[in-house]
Design a protein around this motif. Structure first.
Motif, PDB file in Angstrom:
ATOM      1  N   TYR A  66       0.915  -1.179   0.174  1.00 52.57           N
ATOM      2  CA  TYR A  66      -0.044  -0.031  -0.232  1.00 52.57           C
ATOM      3  C   TYR A  66       0.933   1.099   0.078  1.00 52.57           C
ATOM      4  O   TYR A  66       1.679   1.250   0.847  1.00 52.57           O
ATOM      5  CB  TYR A  66      -0.822  -0.002   0.965  1.00 52.57           C
ATOM      6  N   PRO A  67       0.617   2.180  -0.733  1.00 49.83           N
ATOM      7  CA  PRO A  67       1.371   3.533  -0.856  1.00 49.83           C
ATOM      8  C   PRO A  67       0.847   4.352   0.085  1.00 49.83           C
ATOM      9  O   PRO A  67      -0.214   4.223   0.907  1.00 49.83           O
ATOM     10  CB  PRO A  67       1.115   4.111  -2.357  1.00 49.83           C
ATOM     11  N   GLN A 182      -5.083   6.138  -3.931  1.00 54.79           N
ATOM     12  CA  GLN A 182      -3.923   5.484  -5.249  1.00 54.79           C
ATOM     13  C   GLN A 182      -4.245   3.884  -5.231  1.00 54.79           C
ATOM     14  O   GLN A 182      -4.379   3.523  -6.357  1.00 54.79           O
ATOM     15  CB  GLN A 182      -2.783   5.628  -4.472  1.00 54.79           C
ATOM     16  N   ASN A 186      -5.324   2.543  -8.799  1.00 58.66           N
ATOM     17  CA  ASN A 186      -4.299   1.208  -9.233  1.00 58.66           C
ATOM     18  C   ASN A 186      -5.705   0.136  -9.755  1.00 58.66           C
ATOM     19  O   ASN A 186      -5.370  -0.498 -10.608  1.00 58.66           O
ATOM     20  CB  ASN A 186      -3.689   0.530  -8.195  1.00 58.66           C
ATOM     21  N   VAL A 189      -7.197   0.571 -13.048  1.00 59.52           N
ATOM     22  CA  VAL A 189      -6.294   0.491 -14.389  1.00 59.52           C
ATOM     23  C   VAL A 189      -6.107  -1.139 -14.411  1.00 59.52           C
ATOM     24  O   VAL A 189      -6.194  -1.632 -15.374  1.00 59.52           O
ATOM     25  CB  VAL A 189      -5.122   1.348 -14.018  1.00 59.52           C
ATOM     26  N   ARG A 192      -8.912  -2.893 -15.854  1.00 64.22           N
ATOM     27  CA  ARG A 192      -9.175  -2.009 -17.108  1.00 64.22           C
ATOM     28  C   ARG A 192     -10.761  -1.497 -17.099  1.00 64.22           C
ATOM     29  O   ARG A 192     -11.452  -1.879 -18.161  1.00 64.22           O
ATOM     30  CB  ARG A 192      -8.908  -2.800 -18.279  1.00 64.22           C
ATOM     31  N   ASP A 209      -1.789   9.735 -13.376  1.00 60.20           N
ATOM     32  CA  ASP A 209      -1.098   8.675 -13.398  1.00 60.20           C
ATOM     33  C   ASP A 209      -0.396   8.128 -14.787  1.00 60.20           C
ATOM     34  O   ASP A 209       0.844   7.569 -14.343  1.00 60.20           O
ATOM     35  CB  ASP A 209      -2.148   7.377 -12.677  1.00 60.20           C
ATOM     36  N   LEU A 210      -1.072   7.999 -15.723  1.00 61.24           N
ATOM     37  CA  LEU A 210      -0.549   7.432 -16.752  1.00 61.24           C
ATOM     38  C   LEU A 210       0.400   8.441 -17.423  1.00 61.24           C
ATOM     39  O   LEU A 210       1.515   7.966 -17.978  1.00 61.24           O
ATOM     40  CB  LEU A 210      -1.636   7.096 -17.827  1.00 61.24           C
ATOM     41  N   TYR A 213       2.514   8.497 -20.949  1.00 55.77           N
ATOM     42  CA  TYR A 213       2.837   7.065 -21.416  1.00 55.77           C
ATOM     43  C   TYR A 213       1.414   6.439 -21.703  1.00 55.77           C
ATOM     44  O   TYR A 213       1.501   5.010 -21.709  1.00 55.77           O
ATOM     45  CB  TYR A 213       3.804   6.337 -20.489  1.00 55.77           C
ATOM     46  N   GLN A 216       1.069   3.878 -24.398  1.00 55.60           N
ATOM     47  CA  GLN A 216       1.858   2.380 -24.226  1.00 55.60           C
ATOM     48  C   GLN A 216       1.309   1.624 -23.036  1.00 55.60           C
ATOM     49  O   GLN A 216       1.062   0.666 -23.157  1.00 55.60           O
ATOM     50  CB  GLN A 216       3.367   2.841 -23.738  1.00 55.60           C
ATOM     51  N   LEU A 217       0.851   2.279 -21.939  1.00 56.52           N
ATOM     52  CA  LEU A 217       0.232   1.622 -20.788  1.00 56.52           C
ATOM     53  C   LEU A 217      -0.983   1.337 -20.962  1.00 56.52           C
ATOM     54  O   LEU A 217      -1.500   0.078 -20.482  1.00 56.52           O
ATOM     55  CB  LEU A 217       0.582   2.455 -19.588  1.00 56.52           C
TER      56      LEU A 217
ATOM     57  N   SER B 142       6.930   4.757  -2.755  1.00 56.89           N
ATOM     58  CA  SER B 142       5.975   4.996  -1.844  1.00 56.89           C
ATOM     59  C   SER B 142       4.535   5.783  -2.404  1.00 56.89           C
ATOM     60  O   SER B 142       3.734   5.806  -1.544  1.00 56.89           O
ATOM     61  CB  SER B 142       6.584   5.073  -0.536  1.00 56.89           C
ATOM     62  N   PRO B 145       2.057   5.314  -8.787  1.00 53.31           N
ATOM     63  CA  PRO B 145       0.909   4.496  -9.329  1.00 53.31           C
ATOM     64  C   PRO B 145       1.268   3.038  -9.697  1.00 53.31           C
ATOM     65  O   PRO B 145       2.391   2.784 -10.446  1.00 53.31           O
ATOM     66  CB  PRO B 145       0.081   5.219 -10.628  1.00 53.31           C
ATOM     67  N   ALA B 146       0.595   2.155  -9.503  1.00 55.85           N
ATOM     68  CA  ALA B 146       1.218   0.632  -9.753  1.00 55.85           C
ATOM     69  C   ALA B 146       1.235   0.705 -11.442  1.00 55.85           C
ATOM     70  O   ALA B 146       2.285  -0.296 -11.689  1.00 55.85           O
ATOM     71  CB  ALA B 146       0.124  -0.248  -9.308  1.00 55.85           C
ATOM     72  N   ARG B 148       2.685   2.470 -13.461  1.00 54.45           N
ATOM     73  CA  ARG B 148       3.887   3.039 -14.089  1.00 54.45           C
ATOM     74  C   ARG B 148       5.030   1.748 -13.949  1.00 54.45           C
ATOM     75  O   ARG B 148       6.110   1.890 -14.508  1.00 54.45           O
ATOM     76  CB  ARG B 148       4.275   4.157 -13.362  1.00 54.45           C
ATOM     77  N   LEU B 233       5.865  -2.146  -5.185  1.00 52.45           N
ATOM     78  CA  LEU B 233       6.026  -1.411  -3.895  1.00 52.45           C
ATOM     79  C   LEU B 233       6.273  -2.869  -2.828  1.00 52.45           C
ATOM     80  O   LEU B 233       7.313  -2.653  -2.119  1.00 52.45           O
ATOM     81  CB  LEU B 233       5.078  -0.689  -3.338  1.00 52.45           C
ATOM     82  N   ARG B 237       9.473  -3.635  -0.817  1.00 53.88           N
ATOM     83  CA  ARG B 237       9.641  -3.698   0.839  1.00 53.88           C
ATOM     84  C   ARG B 237      10.061  -5.258   1.337  1.00 53.88           C
ATOM     85  O   ARG B 237      10.608  -5.023   2.373  1.00 53.88           O
ATOM     86  CB  ARG B 237       8.318  -3.205   1.275  1.00 53.88           C
TER      87      ARG B 237
END
Lengths: 232, 248
Positions: A66-67, A182, A186, A189, A192, A209-210, A213, A216-217, B142, B145-146, B148, B233, B237
């Motif tokens: 988790y961020p 976040q 996530n 995305v 999808r 976020d993208l 890119y 591409q993503l 941290s 976005p996942a 990337r 992430l 970790r």
């Protein structure tokens, strides 16, 4: 690897005869499969405590991914989510209760829905969309489908992979916690989910976020020929 | 230019036998036939282009004829010069075989070594990998976005650097590399001599299971391809936790 981290619980499973409830929930978390042991066995206080400890361990393991600042684990919400999922899975297989009992069995979460509660309940609730799809395959008119969809409407982080009615979703919790926000982006995305990605609340955030890119993503996200979903 | 079939003139060329080496420049024209008659070498089968070409014009002391009614006339002349000699014609490759020098057993130049190095280049290629300090990577991960991280695989390089492979690169202050076969070369450099890169790749990495990462001082180190794992992430970790536990 997944099994190893549950050493503690494997010991628990081996030492005494574990309850069907705990066995189902651990099996679900380790193998992502539903395994039922018997028809509506009673869930004791002790079962609840064991499942609570297990889910807390799971939460601590998952929060490595988790961020930002991770919200506190909410045991009540986690147990509530596990209970809802367990009951829904039982109903998938056994139908002895009548339709009047359904609202009683799927009561809403009594506590407050916080970011921590959403993430804790998601440990089990994330599997609910798959159960819903099975229910729809068996009987699209089932009264249970509407009840579960109503529940997921409040806990929509767990329903990103599901084609939920997105009207009137509350994003208050997302704005409170950058971590949850976040994770939510996530998952949009990852699954999808274009409809949700083009929601006016998420579209600019996913766009940032993208970044440059996007082509591409996630090509579909910026494809001009796809009309944005009409939210009005 | 297409040949003019209505004006098919047969040209003949003769040179003295001792000038055999001067024919080297036209040996590769495999439409020519060669014949030997007394001390002369005869060639025939020229096209009109070949007759007027620099290669033919630069052969010294040649005699160039055209043939009419069994007589040979000098080119651009109307007076017959001589009769057509009779001889055995064979293709020019067979008539003028190439001789390779025999192996020189007394050649002692084997200690000569080529120095392989990295040289700055102006050719631009897209960067594909980076080496970044762990603390910079951690602070980015941290909040990242996942999505990337989805195309990137990584490995830890001791003491405290991470090797990231994949596009698009992360927005970090780091040393950037580009890829050439299985070589990861600092951006702005290329292997010198470039011709040796295939051989070098075969010597260093015959099975293609490694990435060879070059430093600017032309040293390199090796990372096995299956040592890289997907970047996330959680992966970061858990790896750091492992390192800290083993360090204790």
């Amino acid at each position: 690897m997944l099994v190893l981290k549950h050493n503690l619980f494997l010991d628990l499973l081996m030492s005494s005869e574990p309850s069907p409830y705990l066995k189902t929930i651990t099996h679900l978390r380790v193998y992502e499969e539903i395994m039922l042991y018997g028809n509506f066995p009673a869930i004791s206080e002790e079962d609840q405590a064991q499942v609570g400890t297990f889910l807390q361990c799971e939460y601590e393991d998952e929060q490595l991914d988790y961020p930002f600042e991770v919200p506190e684990f909410d045991e009540a919400a986690a147990l509530w989510g596990a209970r809802i999922l367990y009951t829904a899975a039982q109903f998938l297989l056994y139908r002895q209760n009548s339709a009047q009992d359904l609202p009683n069995l799927f009561r809403e979460f009594p506590g407050q829905i916080t970011p921590g509660a959403i993430l804790s309940a998601d440990l089990s609730l994330r599997f609910l969309p798959d159960i819903l799809i099975q229910l729809k395959v068996i009987d699209p008119e089932d009264a249970l489908i509407e009840i579960l969809e109503n529940l997921l409407h409040d806990w929509h982080y767990s329903a990103i992979s599901y084609s939920l009615n997105h009207e009137g979703l509350s994003f208050q919790n997302l704005e409170q916690s950058r971590c949850l926000m976040q994770l939510y982006l996530n998952r949009i995305v990852d699954k999808r989910n274009l409809k949700l990605a083009h929601h006016p609340f998420f579209a600019p955030r996913i766009g940032s976020d993208l970044g440059i890119y996007a082509s591409q993503l996630w090509t579909d996200f910026i494809k001009p020929e796809l009309p944005p979903y009409d939210w009005n | 230019m297409a040949e003019d079939l209505t004006n098919a003139i047969t040209f003949y060329l003769s040179v003295d036998d001792i000038q055999r080496d001067d024919l080297g420049a036209i040996r590769h024209w495999n439409n020519l036939m060669i014949g030997f008659c007394e001390s002369l070498i005869w060639l025939k089968g020229f096209t009109s282009d070949q007759v007027n070409s620099v290669e033919v014009k630069s052969i010294p002391d040649k005699k160039l004829y055209y043939e009419k009614g069994g007589k040979l006339f000098f080119k651009d002349s109307l007076l017959p010069e001589r009769n057509l000699p009779s001889m055995l014609w064979s293709p020019i490759e067979r008539g003028l075989p190439v001789k390779l020098p025999s192996l020189n057993h007394n050649y002692f130049g084997l200690e000569e070594k080529l120095k392989i190095s990295l040289e700055p280049t102006l050719i631009e290629r897209e960067a594909y990998a980076m080496i970044v300090p762990l603390n910079i990577l951690e602070s980015y991960l941290s909040t990242a976005p996942a999505i990337r991280l989805s195309n990137i695989s990584w490995a830890i390089i001791r003491p405290n650097f991470a090797f990231l492979l994949g596009k698009p690169l992360l927005p970090l202050a780091a040393k950037v590399y580009w890829q050439h076969q299985d070589f990861i070369i600092p951006a702005g450099y290329e292997l010198y001599p470039p011709l040796l890169s295939d051989d070098l790749s075969y010597i260093l990495n015959a099975k293609g299971t490694n990435w060879i990462i070059w430093n600017e001082d032309s040293s390199y180190f090796v990372i096995r391809k299956n040592q890289l794992s997907a970047l996330s992430l959680g992966s970061f970790r858990r790896s750091m936790k492992n390192i800290n536990e083993t360090a204790l």
